[in-house]
Design an enzyme around this catalytic site. Sequence first.
Site, PDB file in Angstrom:
ATOM      1  N   CYS C 152      -2.555  -1.713  19.406  1.00  0.00           N
ATOM      2  CA  CYS C 152      -1.610  -1.440  20.490  1.00  0.00           C
ATOM      3  C   CYS C 152      -2.345  -1.116  21.787  1.00  0.00           C
ATOM      4  O   CYS C 152      -2.153  -1.755  22.806  1.00  0.00           O
ATOM      5  CB  CYS C 152      -0.734  -0.230  20.139  1.00  0.00           C
ATOM      6  SG  CYS C 152       0.798  -0.640  19.327  1.00  0.00           S
ATOM      7  N   HIS C 153      -3.179  -0.065  21.732  1.00  0.00           N
ATOM      8  CA  HIS C 153      -3.857   0.379  22.950  1.00  0.00           C
ATOM      9  C   HIS C 153      -5.349   0.562  22.737  1.00  0.00           C
ATOM     10  O   HIS C 153      -6.017   1.236  23.501  1.00  0.00           O
ATOM     11  CB  HIS C 153      -3.226   1.682  23.463  1.00  0.00           C
ATOM     12  CG  HIS C 153      -1.753   1.553  23.682  1.00  0.00           C
ATOM     13  ND1 HIS C 153      -0.834   2.004  22.769  1.00  0.00           N
ATOM     14  CD2 HIS C 153      -1.051   0.982  24.681  1.00  0.00           C
ATOM     15  CE1 HIS C 153       0.398   1.727  23.199  1.00  0.00           C
ATOM     16  NE2 HIS C 153       0.286   1.109  24.361  1.00  0.00           N
ATOM     17  N   GLY C 154      -5.866   0.000  21.646  1.00  0.00           N
ATOM     18  CA  GLY C 154      -7.316  -0.032  21.445  1.00  0.00           C
ATOM     19  C   GLY C 154      -7.940   1.264  20.967  1.00  0.00           C
ATOM     20  O   GLY C 154      -9.127   1.493  21.183  1.00  0.00           O
TER      21      GLY C 154
END
Lengths: 236, 402, 193
Positions: C152-154
Amino acid sequence: MAFNHWMILLFSVWANITWAHGESLVELDHAPLNIENRDQLLRGAKHFQQVCLTCHSMHYLRYDDITQEAGIIKERMPVWDDLSWGGRPPPDLSLIVKRRTADWLYTFLRAYYIDDTRPTGVNNLVWPNTSMPNPFISRQGTQQLLISEAHLHDSKGKYRWSQVLKLDRPGQMSGEEFDQYIDDIVNYLVYAADPSYLKREAYGPWVIGYLLILLFFVARLSMSYWDDVKRKHHMK
Amino acid sequence: MSLNKWINDRLPIDDFVDQHLRHYYAPKNLNFLYFFGSLAMLCLGIQILSGIWLLMYYEPTVETAFDSVEYLMRDIPFGWLLRYTHAAGASAFFVILYMHVYRALLYGSYRKPRELLWLLGLFLLILVMAESYTGYILPWGQMSYWAAKVIMNIFGSIPVIGPPLMHLIQGDYVISEATLQRFFAFHVVVFPMVLLGVVFIHLCALHTVGSNNPDGIEIKDNLDKDGIPVDGVPFHPYFTIKDIVAAVVFLIIFFAVIFYDPTFHGLILEKENFIPADPLVTPPEIKPTWYLAPYYAILRAVPDQLLGALAMLASLFIFAFMPWLDRAPVKSMRYKGTRSRVSLFLFVVSFLSLMVLGLLPATPTNTILARIATIVFFGFFLTLPYITVYDNHKTPPDRVRM
Amino acid sequence: MSSEDVDLKKRKFLSQATTAIGAVGVCGAAVPLISYLTPGREAQMSAKAVEVDIADMKEGEQRTVVWRGKPIWIVRRSVAQVDSLKKLDAQLSDPNSAIEQQPGYAQNAYRSIRPDILVLVGVCTHLGCAPTYRPEPQSIDETWPGGFFCSCHGSKFDMAGRVYKGVPAPTNLEVPPYHFLNEDTIVVGKDRA
């Protein structure tokens, strides 16, 4: 609690006026109900699990502790096709008490007698020609009808089942034991049909007691205001 | 500058309260029969609140409706209380409304200048019937299904437009999921919204003409030098507190039923409605709910299907003519003559008989009794213009009695 | 005059008493309405503990079970994976698990009761996405020793669910309460009695 007993009595007067006995050939016995007794409920649930669960499900009672403790779990409940059993599969029993009554079940389950003309070999005084076989035959023993069926139909509702049936081969249980056994099951079924029963009875006196106290104060306050109006009215 | 002033400069809350509570004068001789108006509003409030809560778990599909009701009653904390409250609330609502209507008949509350108030009230009664009928189908039990079917067939019996009308209402050729879902929409959105609007208009009309009273004389005819009715008292605090007393008494009875006999032995929730709906098996006897039973009895009493349906409709709408059928010089039964009193008594007896007969199977005896009761029921309205003129009425006093 | 004064006092008392008792009633009425909104019995049942048999799990294998509607990961870590945990401290934001994201018995170098068995709630502490198990070294970047990666956001987590520095997730992955019934059975959702 005394208060609860009075309230139930108050409403049961109405019950006796409206309650119809339906197709039963005999007068129904009064089922001793004792829902507050958890031990009895659990006994009833265990009997249910041993005998009734073979054919009947208990669909709506899935998550309460008594039912779980007795081993009546969803995975073990029988599922019948609509067309099985000649189109009349054994019904789910979670709401059976709402359709019948506790008295009806209590009498029905003990009023089987030998009748060779029936495919199940037994017939029933409370539900004539029922397609349900007698599941308790080993416990209760077998019973014979003392009077002719024609006579029975003519005198509908005049006798009690124990007056027209005679135990001819005793089962594993004595009469009292068996009555208690059936009463356990009926109590569990009553509980199953409406588990809120216990909570309702517990909350009832508190809610009504609170409202009575409130009524006392509100009524006094109202009278205190209306005294003004009455005094003025009579002055003129 | 206080917050109170800031708000009231922009929204006249205080003015509104003054005008409609503190300076709204109600006759000081109102008796207990006048409680039923505010009790009806309490009931509406209970129904709306419990209804919203039920809505959170109820699922209006054929597969899930019955199960979701059982689920919320058993597995959701206090679900049983909300369900029983909503079901008993419907019955309580009708007890209250019928008493409210009886009060109006007894004291002539439908007479000039309250004709419109009466007509709005009749419209509200019919709306509540529609609301209860659409609500009754939602649990999708045997009685829900078959009662809906019977009523639908009444619509279907109308010549020419009947069958298409029936299909339009049902949304299908039989009672089905389409019917369930549109009844759901009407029950939770359409009827309650209209109901609230009409209740507001009903109250506006009431506050314009003022309450009638057991003596049937206008308190506005006797004003003091400040223009205040001498026989009136401010609604607040005198009637607010009296109405609260009535509400508490009502709640005691209401909760006694809910906690000790929530199905009221089949009058609030029928035994058959604890069986899921089965379109192939008709229950042994199809009964209407008790509050619709009088109209159902009239339907069955008439030997012709179409005329029966018309008689049933007429038995409701005929109330609309009351303001013009009653031609007595006095309003209240206190000062009406013997004939008027006997006539109203027979009407009440016929209505209650029809209610009982509507719940019983239609045996030949019951049918004859229902026919007699139907004739008495309509006879009340049809003879009213004559009875009220040719009667030994008394002269009411100038001022109310207390 | 004096009798009217007494009357007004009494009325004031009555109206205060009524208001107080009425307020109690309103609170009482709110109890069922609010309890109705809490999770139902079925939800309570799903909150019950879950037994998991891990006898057939191979080294490096990861398995997901559901507890309270959340994915629970169970990983049987290899010796190499356990060893990799020791070298990462400098790159992690909370290497010693100081923030309470685990029961006391899992606040150790492995964040687990047994070094080889890791139990984690598979929900990213950033915004609730579901990270994936990426055990292969160098699969995310050149220095990746294996761990959990939230696409999703690393966000990146090591083989004990500890969060790397410089990623959006603020804390380590949560460890649920659990205990071993025996060598091969884990009970998720309940501390040892």
